[in-house]
Design a protein around this motif. Structure first.
Motif, PDB file in Angstrom:
ATOM      1  N   THR A   1       0.941  -1.259  -0.041  1.00 41.78           N
ATOM      2  CA  THR A   1      -0.247  -0.002  -0.011  1.00 41.78           C
ATOM      3  C   THR A   1       0.855   1.369  -0.099  1.00 41.78           C
ATOM      4  O   THR A   1       0.594   2.218  -0.593  1.00 41.78           O
ATOM      5  CB  THR A   1      -0.988   0.011   1.236  1.00 41.78           C
ATOM      6  N   VAL A   2       1.809   1.530   0.865  1.00 40.00           N
ATOM      7  CA  VAL A   2       2.713   2.553   0.892  1.00 40.00           C
ATOM      8  C   VAL A   2       3.449   2.889  -0.243  1.00 40.00           C
ATOM      9  O   VAL A   2       3.770   3.813  -0.591  1.00 40.00           O
ATOM     10  CB  VAL A   2       3.269   2.619   2.272  1.00 40.00           C
ATOM     11  N   LYS A   3       4.238   1.844  -0.929  1.00 34.51           N
ATOM     12  CA  LYS A   3       5.014   1.922  -2.013  1.00 34.51           C
ATOM     13  C   LYS A   3       4.319   2.881  -3.222  1.00 34.51           C
ATOM     14  O   LYS A   3       4.642   3.552  -3.458  1.00 34.51           O
ATOM     15  CB  LYS A   3       5.655   0.471  -2.448  1.00 34.51           C
ATOM     16  N   PRO A   4       3.006   2.021  -3.640  1.00 38.89           N
ATOM     17  CA  PRO A   4       2.273   2.458  -4.593  1.00 38.89           C
ATOM     18  C   PRO A   4       1.861   4.035  -4.227  1.00 38.89           C
ATOM     19  O   PRO A   4       1.942   4.877  -5.135  1.00 38.89           O
ATOM     20  CB  PRO A   4       1.028   1.767  -4.815  1.00 38.89           C
ATOM     21  N   LEU A   5       1.513   4.169  -2.898  1.00 44.77           N
ATOM     22  CA  LEU A   5       1.255   5.743  -2.404  1.00 44.77           C
ATOM     23  C   LEU A   5       2.409   6.669  -2.742  1.00 44.77           C
ATOM     24  O   LEU A   5       2.186   7.568  -3.376  1.00 44.77           O
ATOM     25  CB  LEU A   5       0.791   5.592  -1.129  1.00 44.77           C
ATOM     26  N   LEU A   6       3.435   6.325  -2.293  1.00 40.32           N
ATOM     27  CA  LEU A   6       4.544   7.185  -2.517  1.00 40.32           C
ATOM     28  C   LEU A   6       4.865   7.512  -3.959  1.00 40.32           C
ATOM     29  O   LEU A   6       5.481   8.356  -4.205  1.00 40.32           O
ATOM     30  CB  LEU A   6       5.724   6.577  -1.885  1.00 40.32           C
ATOM     31  N   ASN A   7       4.617   6.338  -4.753  1.00 38.39           N
ATOM     32  CA  ASN A   7       4.842   6.286  -6.237  1.00 38.39           C
ATOM     33  C   ASN A   7       3.837   7.218  -6.778  1.00 38.39           C
ATOM     34  O   ASN A   7       4.181   8.232  -7.527  1.00 38.39           O
ATOM     35  CB  ASN A   7       4.567   5.064  -7.072  1.00 38.39           C
ATOM     36  N   LEU A   8       2.674   7.495  -6.282  1.00 37.93           N
ATOM     37  CA  LEU A   8       1.509   8.074  -6.758  1.00 37.93           C
ATOM     38  C   LEU A   8       1.860   9.815  -6.415  1.00 37.93           C
ATOM     39  O   LEU A   8       1.665  10.564  -7.182  1.00 37.93           O
ATOM     40  CB  LEU A   8       0.339   8.110  -6.186  1.00 37.93           C
ATOM     41  N   VAL A   9       2.467   9.880  -5.340  1.00 38.43           N
ATOM     42  CA  VAL A   9       2.668  11.084  -4.591  1.00 38.43           C
ATOM     43  C   VAL A   9       3.996  11.826  -5.535  1.00 38.43           C
ATOM     44  O   VAL A   9       4.026  12.710  -5.975  1.00 38.43           O
ATOM     45  CB  VAL A   9       3.210  11.211  -3.122  1.00 38.43           C
ATOM     46  N   ASP A  10       4.940  10.932  -5.947  1.00 36.68           N
ATOM     47  CA  ASP A  10       6.173  11.383  -6.674  1.00 36.68           C
ATOM     48  C   ASP A  10       5.557  11.814  -7.927  1.00 36.68           C
ATOM     49  O   ASP A  10       5.976  12.722  -8.684  1.00 36.68           O
ATOM     50  CB  ASP A  10       7.202  10.207  -6.898  1.00 36.68           C
TER      51      ASP A  10
END
Length: 109
Positions: free
Chosen positions: A76-85
């Motif tokens: 969950t967090v890895k995809p979230l950080l990719n989206l934020v980037d």
């Protein structure tokens, strides 16, 4: 009740130290000592922030001998950080070039 959960989530993500810890764990798992050296933060600060990240599900940990190894939640967090980037690159690049006072003026408008 749900609003409180959202507040905790965004407060966790919005903390500078916790965000830097997440960025460092995104590359590979680390223990507290490695994070302290990499970030220049004290052990108490890192441990306190890791606890918050773990309670909220941002990171997971596993025991390895005497150490506890922390890794980012890849589901969950890895995809979230990719989206934020992605969002930052597409929409906020101009903010990176601003000086602090210029940034404050832009967000007040």
């Amino acid at each position: 009740m749900l609003q409180r959960a959202y507040n905790i989530f965004f407060e966790t993500l919005g903390n500078k130290n916790r965000f830097v810890i997440l960025e460092n764990l995104e590359k590979n798992p680390k223990n507290v000592t490695e994070l302290c050296k990499k970030l220049g933060l004290g052990q108490t600060t890192v441990s306190h922030n890791l606890r918050r990240l773990q309670v909220t599900g941002f990171v997971k940990s596993k025991k390895s001998g005497r150490n506890r190894i922390y890794e980012i939640n890849k589901n969950t967090v890895k995809p979230l950080l990719n989206l934020v980037d992605y969002h930052m690159r597409c929409n906020c690049g101009h903010l990176c070039k601003c000086k602090e006072n210029e940034f404050k003026q832009k967000i007040r408008r």
